[in-house]
Scaffold this motif. Structure first.
Motif, PDB file in Angstrom:
ATOM      1  N   LYS A 164      -7.746 -27.546  26.287  1.00  0.00           N
ATOM      2  CA  LYS A 164      -8.606 -26.872  26.663  1.00  0.00           C
ATOM      3  C   LYS A 164      -9.202 -25.576  25.997  1.00  0.00           C
ATOM      4  N   ALA A 165      -8.031 -24.806  25.544  1.00  0.00           N
ATOM      5  CA  ALA A 165      -8.124 -23.734  24.571  1.00  0.00           C
ATOM      6  C   ALA A 165      -8.803 -24.005  23.260  1.00  0.00           C
ATOM      7  N   GLY A 188      -9.649 -18.253  25.860  1.00  0.00           N
ATOM      8  CA  GLY A 188      -9.101 -17.764  26.978  1.00  0.00           C
ATOM      9  C   GLY A 188      -9.570 -18.281  28.190  1.00  0.00           C
ATOM     10  N   PHE A 189     -11.124 -18.652  28.370  1.00  0.00           N
ATOM     11  CA  PHE A 189     -11.498 -19.267  29.701  1.00  0.00           C
ATOM     12  C   PHE A 189     -10.985 -20.577  29.700  1.00  0.00           C
ATOM     13  N   GLY A 190     -10.983 -21.405  28.368  1.00  0.00           N
ATOM     14  CA  GLY A 190     -10.498 -22.711  28.587  1.00  0.00           C
ATOM     15  C   GLY A 190      -8.845 -22.727  28.927  1.00  0.00           C
ATOM     16  N   ALA A 191      -8.090 -21.943  28.282  1.00  0.00           N
ATOM     17  CA  ALA A 191      -6.848 -21.886  28.837  1.00  0.00           C
ATOM     18  C   ALA A 191      -6.654 -21.507  30.271  1.00  0.00           C
ATOM     19  N   MET A 236      -5.121 -22.791  35.882  1.00  0.00           N
ATOM     20  CA  MET A 236      -5.560 -22.690  37.089  1.00  0.00           C
ATOM     21  C   MET A 236      -5.204 -24.098  37.710  1.00  0.00           C
ATOM     22  N   GLN A 237      -5.689 -25.261  36.738  1.00  0.00           N
ATOM     23  CA  GLN A 237      -5.760 -26.528  37.448  1.00  0.00           C
ATOM     24  C   GLN A 237      -4.212 -26.946  37.737  1.00  0.00           C
ATOM     25  N   ALA A 238      -3.558 -26.537  36.567  1.00  0.00           N
ATOM     26  CA  ALA A 238      -1.673 -26.577  36.675  1.00  0.00           C
ATOM     27  C   ALA A 238      -1.160 -26.099  37.805  1.00  0.00           C
ATOM     28  N   ASP A 239      -1.657 -24.820  38.099  1.00  0.00           N
ATOM     29  CA  ASP A 239      -0.988 -24.002  39.532  1.00  0.00           C
ATOM     30  C   ASP A 239      -1.455 -24.772  40.562  1.00  0.00           C
TER      31      ASP A 239
END
Length: 140
Positions: free
Chosen positions: A60-61, A90-93, A98-101
């Motif tokens: 995603k980054a 930064g937005f992609g990462a 957030m998805q991982a969290d």
């Protein structure tokens, strides 16, 4: 009323009055709630899960870094072009993190991010489908 009393008070510290940071964050006159920590219902973390999540962050980054291209069209200076690429990364990462969290906190609601090979196969299949639709549209 208590804050007005605190301002007019000649004493610097009054233990009966709440701290201003507590008064602002929890409301005037309230105390923070103290109790047992809730049971964590998260998922166990292992090497495969961490690898999958970091792969998702990297993919995603990399996709977010493509914001560099419109930055090259819009801006003339190298600094603003690099800023666009950095913001996209930064937005992609951040979205991947957030998805991982969320997956770690609520594994039954949020699916696990895919591995690098499955992401690459999915992107390859999407690109092939788009090329086939373009060929069909223009008669190639």
């Amino acid at each position: 009323l208590k804050l007005a009393q605190a301002r007019s008070s000649s004493h610097r510290f009054n233990p009966e009055l709440p701290c201003l940071c507590i008064a602002w964050s929890w409301g005037v006159g309230t105390r923070p709630r103290v109790g047992p920590m809730p049971d964590a219902k998260g998922k166990a973390i292992d090497g495969a899960l961490v690898g999958s999540m970091l792969t998702n962050v990297a993919v995603k980054a990399a996709v977010g870094s493509l914001a560099f291209i419109p930055g090259c069209v819009v801006f003339r200076g190298a600094a603003l072009r690099c800023l666009c690429g950095g913001l996209g990364m930064g937005f992609g990462a951040g979205m991947a993190w957030m998805q991982a969290d969320l997956h770690l906190r609520h594994p039954e609601l949020v699916p696990m991010p895919a591995s690098l090979t499955s992401e690459a196969e999915r992107m390859k299949a999407d690109a092939a489908a788009r090329m086939a639709s373009l060929r069909a549209r223009f008669g190639f």
